[in-house]
Write a protein that holds these residues in place. Structure first.
Motif, short mmCIF file in Angstrom:
data_model
loop_
_atom_site.label_atom_id
_atom_site.label_comp_id
_atom_site.label_asym_id
_atom_site.label_seq_id
_atom_site.Cartn_x
_atom_site.Cartn_y
_atom_site.Cartn_z
N PRO B 53 -24.92 -52.31 21.45
CA PRO B 53 -23.55 -52.86 21.00
C PRO B 53 -23.31 -52.99 19.50
O PRO B 53 -22.32 -52.95 19.05
CB PRO B 53 -23.33 -54.22 21.64
CG PRO B 53 -24.13 -54.15 22.91
CD PRO B 53 -25.37 -53.34 22.55
N ILE B 54 -24.35 -53.07 18.78
CA ILE B 54 -24.47 -53.21 17.26
C ILE B 54 -23.90 -51.88 16.77
O ILE B 54 -23.25 -51.83 15.65
CB ILE B 54 -25.91 -53.56 17.06
CG1 ILE B 54 -26.52 -54.59 17.24
CG2 ILE B 54 -25.87 -53.40 15.36
CD1 ILE B 54 -27.70 -54.93 16.79
N ALA B 55 -24.21 -50.63 17.59
CA ALA B 55 -23.47 -49.47 17.03
C ALA B 55 -21.85 -49.36 17.10
O ALA B 55 -21.34 -48.48 16.78
CB ALA B 55 -24.27 -48.28 17.68
N ASP B 56 -21.49 -50.26 18.02
CA ASP B 56 -19.85 -50.40 17.88
C ASP B 56 -19.20 -50.28 16.79
O ASP B 56 -18.01 -49.93 16.58
CB ASP B 56 -19.26 -51.50 18.74
CG ASP B 56 -19.73 -51.52 20.27
OD1 ASP B 56 -20.17 -50.38 20.75
OD2 ASP B 56 -19.16 -52.17 20.93
N GLU B 57 -19.79 -50.95 15.62
CA GLU B 57 -19.19 -50.91 14.19
C GLU B 57 -19.33 -49.73 13.72
O GLU B 57 -18.60 -49.51 12.62
CB GLU B 57 -19.73 -52.07 13.52
CG GLU B 57 -20.87 -52.04 13.21
CD GLU B 57 -21.50 -53.32 12.23
OE1 GLU B 57 -21.75 -52.94 10.77
OE2 GLU B 57 -21.88 -54.31 12.70
N ILE B 58 -19.89 -48.61 14.21
CA ILE B 58 -20.03 -47.47 13.38
C ILE B 58 -18.83 -46.68 13.83
O ILE B 58 -18.44 -46.45 14.79
CB ILE B 58 -21.34 -46.53 13.93
CG1 ILE B 58 -22.61 -47.28 13.54
CG2 ILE B 58 -21.26 -45.16 13.26
CD1 ILE B 58 -23.75 -46.66 13.85
N GLU B 59 -17.96 -46.24 12.57
CA GLU B 59 -17.00 -45.49 12.92
C GLU B 59 -17.09 -44.15 13.64
O GLU B 59 -18.05 -43.37 13.10
CB GLU B 59 -15.90 -45.53 11.82
CG GLU B 59 -16.37 -44.61 10.47
CD GLU B 59 -15.37 -44.68 9.36
OE1 GLU B 59 -14.25 -44.67 9.74
OE2 GLU B 59 -15.71 -44.38 8.44
N GLU B 60 -16.16 -43.59 14.13
CA GLU B 60 -16.34 -42.23 14.67
C GLU B 60 -15.88 -41.05 13.58
O GLU B 60 -14.90 -41.41 12.79
CB GLU B 60 -15.22 -41.87 15.94
CG GLU B 60 -15.74 -42.58 17.07
CD GLU B 60 -14.98 -42.57 18.26
OE1 GLU B 60 -13.74 -41.83 18.14
OE2 GLU B 60 -14.94 -43.49 19.33
N VAL B 61 -16.48 -40.01 13.43
CA VAL B 61 -16.13 -39.04 12.64
C VAL B 61 -16.06 -37.71 13.25
O VAL B 61 -17.00 -37.31 13.88
CB VAL B 61 -17.24 -39.04 11.41
CG1 VAL B 61 -16.85 -38.01 10.49
CG2 VAL B 61 -17.49 -40.38 10.90
N MET B 62 -15.08 -36.94 13.06
CA MET B 62 -15.02 -35.58 13.51
C MET B 62 -15.81 -34.74 13.03
O MET B 62 -15.80 -34.33 11.77
CB MET B 62 -13.59 -35.11 13.58
CG MET B 62 -13.24 -33.84 13.82
SD MET B 62 -13.40 -33.82 15.91
CE MET B 62 -11.85 -34.18 16.16
N PRO B 63 -17.02 -34.25 13.70
CA PRO B 63 -17.89 -32.98 12.94
C PRO B 63 -16.85 -31.73 12.84
O PRO B 63 -16.10 -31.51 13.32
CB PRO B 63 -18.75 -32.83 14.14
CG PRO B 63 -18.22 -33.34 15.36
CD PRO B 63 -17.12 -34.48 14.99
#
Lengths: 180, 228
Positions: B53-63
Motif C-alpha cells: 500500500p505504500i506504493a499507492d502514493e506513486i502517481e500513474e504515468v502514461m508510458p
C-alpha cells in the motif's frame, strides 16, 4: 473500471498464452507500473526499458502468480518494483536527487491503486504512524525509491551501522504492529 | 524467537530482502535459502503484501506509445501454444521435467487424442454435508473447473481455492473464484502433480484474496478428488 477480479482473469488467460488478455492487462496496468519505474529510476529511458522487461516477465511468468497468494495488483507492483530496483542497483553512481522525485508524487490514488484493499492501506499507515517520523520516512524511502542503508545513513547524518540498527528495530516494531 | 530484543530474526531479514536493503552477497544467500524454505517464502510474500500500500502514493504515468508497440511485438513472437510446450523455453531441466510429465500425464495428448473434459472431480462439502462446489480437473491443461452449487459467500468477501498436498499441512493458494458462474483456474505446473492426491479447500477471504499467502478467513468446505 477494471476490478481486481478482471485483472486476475487477464493474468490467468495470459498464462494460457492469450495475446488479447495481455494487451488488455497492459492497457489496464501499465500507467501504474510505469509510475513505479519512474519513481524508482527517475530516468525515462531506463524506466521504459524496465517496463518492457516487466511485461516480458508477466508474459512468461503469469503461471507463477497463484503461487504467491497475492492480489493481482500486489503481484504486479511487487514485480515492477523489484525489477526497477534491480536496474537501479546496476548503476555505478546515483544520477538523481531523490527528493525531486518524491516531491513530484501525487497523493491522489488512481483507479488501479484502489485495487489495494483500503483496509490493508489503513493497517500499514497506522503501524507506520507508530514509528518515529524519521524512521518511518526511512522505511518509505527504501520501499519507494530503493534507497540503500548507505544512502539513508547519509541522508540522516548517522553512521551506517546506526542506520542499520534503527531500521531493523523499526521493521521489528512494524512486524509486531502488523500481526497484532 | 521473535522478540523485541532480537531484531535480526527471519522476519526482519525477509523485510530487508523485500525492501532491497541486503547487500549483494546477503541477498544471494537469502535467495538460496528461499528456494528450499517455504516458510521463509511465506514471510516474504506477507511483507510484500503488507508493504505494497505504500506504493499507492506513486502517481500513474502514461508510458509512451512506442513502448507498447515494442512490448506487443516482442510478445507476438511467442505464438499461442499448449502450456506444456512452453516448458521448453526454460532450459534443459524444463525439457526433462516436461518430458517426464508428458509421459505420465500427457500420454493421450502425445497420441493425438486430447481429452479436454474433466478426468477427476471433487465435491467440496461443508460441515453440515451440503455440497458447495464441484471441482473438475482437466489434466492436459492443468485446469480446475469449479461450479458453484450453494451460495455461502458472506457479503464483501471472496472465495479462495487452496490445495493441501498429501503429506503436507501447508495450503497453497490456487486462486480466487469468480463471483458467479464457472471458474477456470490453471494450476502451476510444479504443483499440478499433487492435485489428484491432495485435499482442496475453500476459504472466504477479503477482496483480492488472502493477503498473507495462507487462508485468513473461515474454511468453508474441503474435498478430495476421485476419478470420474
Amino acid at each position: 473500471m477494471t476490478t481486481p477480479a478482471d485483472i486476475e482473469k487477464m493474468i490467468a488467460q495470459i498464462a494460457l498464452r492469450d495475446h488479447s488478455a495481455f494487451s488488455a492487462l497492459y492497457d489496464a496496468t501499465s500507467r501504474k507500473l510505469f509510475g513505479v519505474c519512474l519513481h524508482v529510476l527517475n530516468n525515462r529511458s531506463e524506466a521504459e526499458e524496465v517496463l518492457q522487461e516487466i511485461y516480458a516477465r508477466i508474459w512468461h511468468k503469469a503461471d507463477n502468480y497463484a503461487v504467491t497468494g497475492h492480489s493481482p495488483m500486489t503481484w504486479l507492483i511487487t514485480l515492477a518494483r523489484n525489477l526497477a530496483i534491480d536496474r537501479l542497483r546496476t548503476r555505478k553512481a546515483p544520477t538523481k536527487d531523490i527528493d525531486t522525485v518524491v516531491d513530484l508524487a501525487d497523493d491522489r490514488p488512481g483507479p488501479e491503486a484502489e485495487a489495494i484493499a483500503s483496509s490493508e492501506r489503513a493497517r500499514i499507515e497506522a503501524c507506520m504512524d507508530e514509528l518515529e517520523a524519521a524512521r518511518a520516512d526511512a522505511v518509505r524511502r527504501a520501499y519507494l525509491s530503493g534507497e540503500t542503508y548507505k544512502e539513508l545513513a547519509a541522508r540522516h547524518g548517522v553512521p551506517l551501522n546506526t542506520m542499520r540498527t534503527w531500521l531493523r528495530r523499526s521493521l521489528q516494531k512494524l512486524r509486531d504492529c502488523l500481526t497484532r | 524467537m521473535t522478540t523485541a530484543d532480537d531484531p535480526y530474526d527471519d522476519e526482519v531479514f525477509a523485510a530487508e530482502y523485500v525492501l532491497h536493503l541486503l547487500d549483494a552477497s546477503e541477498r544471494q544467500r537469502f535467495e538460496t535459502r528461499l528456494r528450499d524454505d517455504a516458510g521463509l517464502r511465506q514471510l516474504v510474500h506477507r511483507w510484500e503484501a503488507q508493504l505494497v500500500p505504500i506504493a499507492d502514493e506513486i502517481e500513474e504515468v502514461m508510458p509512451p506509445a512506442h513502448v507498447r508497440t515494442a512490448i506487443m511485438a516482442k510478445i507476438a513472437q511467442t505464438p499461442s501454444s499448449p502450456p506444456f510446450l512452453r516448458r521448453w523455453s526454460i532450459g534443459i531441466l524444463g525439457i526433462a521435467v516436461a518430458m517426464l510429465i508428458a509421459v505420465f500425464a500427457f500420454g493421450p495428448l502425445l497420441r493425438g487424442t486430447v481429452d479436454l473434459t474433466p478426468q477427476f472431480q471433487a465435491e467440496l462439502t461443508s460441515e453440515d454435508g451440503t455440497i458447495i462446489l464441484i471441482a473438475g480437473v482437466i489434466p492436459p491443461t492443468h485446469e480446475i473447473v469449479i461450479e458453484r452449487f450453494a451460495d455461502v459467500i458472506p457479503e464483501g468477501r471472496v472465495l479462495e481455492l487452496w490445495l493441501i498436498a498429501q503429506g503436507s499441512d501447508l495450503p497453497v493458494s490456487l486462486g480466487l473464484l469468480e463471483a458467479e458462474g464457472l471458474t477456470r483456474i490453471r494450476v502451476p505446473d510444479d504443483i499440478a502433480p499433487g492435485v489428484r492426491t491432495g485435499t482442496v479447500a475453500i476459504s472466504e477471504e477479503p477482496p483480492g484474496g488472502s493477503p498473507t499467502g495462507m487462508p485468513t478467513g473461515q474454511i468453508l468446505a474441503t474435498g478430495t478428488f476421485k476419478d470420474i
